[in-house]
Scaffold this active site. Structure first.
Site, short mmCIF file in Angstrom:
data_model
loop_
_atom_site.label_atom_id
_atom_site.label_comp_id
_atom_site.label_asym_id
_atom_site.label_seq_id
_atom_site.Cartn_x
_atom_site.Cartn_y
_atom_site.Cartn_z
N ASP A 9 0.74 -1.36 0.12
CA ASP A 9 0.07 -0.06 0.08
C ASP A 9 0.83 1.18 -0.04
O ASP A 9 2.22 1.18 0.31
CB ASP A 9 -0.94 0.09 1.21
N GLU A 11 -0.22 4.99 1.04
CA GLU A 11 -0.44 5.95 1.95
C GLU A 11 -0.34 5.26 3.28
O GLU A 11 -1.12 4.30 3.47
CB GLU A 11 -1.79 6.76 1.68
#
Length: 201
Positions: A9, A11
């Protein structure tokens, strides 16, 4: 050697949360809402677009915020080390218009994400998702091509790809997610996180 791809991922894992930074810059606390709070990404984005319109804020204001964001301390070194031993793809529900300036600061790792529709007035009119359940769909696609995946993230929308991979990790997630998903090792620091991924390769 197994053909592995690590799917991370973006953020919260390698860069700060863009919308939280935007909330701080604008002084509008509602923008702090992320996929950690709202698992339904479509619902979250529609709500954000309405909030932007309500406050008369467009793409330019978000872009100015992103220019000032630096990767999380240690993230570039972590990615550099990881990319020496395996392929890495950043899988994000963000948009190329948001993500690419940040990827440049990280040495341009591969980013798979979505696309914004920006009107002539500079307002965000809509967005185009690359595919349904983009992270899980991508991991399954990579597996169909003969790769084994290792996945990690911090939010609800990462759990699908984490669960579908041969090894999955949580990084700097919430206490609630840790509590609800104790089967996934959770890390706070990059050195431990890197060691765990290398051990899973």
């Amino acid at each position: 050697m197994a053909m592995n791809i690590v799917c991370l991922d973006m953020e919260g894992v390698v860069v700060p949360e863009i919308w939280i930074a935007f909330a701080e810059v604008t002084g509008i606390p509602e923008f702090r809402r992320t996929t950690r709070d709202e698992p339904d990404y479509d619902k979250l984005m529609k709500w954000r677009i309405e909030l932007l319109k309500k406050h008369g804020l467009g793409f330019k204001e978000i872009e100015e915020t992103i220019e000032k964001i630096d990767p999380l301390p240690g993230a570039k070194e972590f990615l550099d080390e990881l990319r020496k031993v395996t392929q890495v793809i950043i899988l994000s529900d963000t948009f190329y218009q948001f993500g690419m300036p940040l990827m440049k600061k990280l040495g341009l790792p591969t980013l798979f994400c979505n696309d914004l529709v920006i009107g002539e007035d500079g307002m965000i009119a809509d967005y185009k998702m690359r595919c349904e359940q983009s992270k899980l769909t991508t991991v399954r696609g990579l597996q169909a091509m003969g790769f084994e995946t290792i996945a990690a993230g911090d939010s609800y929308n990462d759990l699908g790809m984490i669960g579908a991979s041969k090894a999955g990790f949580l990084f700097r997630t919430t206490d609630k997610i840790k509590q609800d998903y104790p089967q996934y090792p959770a890390f706070e620091e990059y050195d431990e996180f890197l060691a765990a991924i290398k051990a899973a390769l």
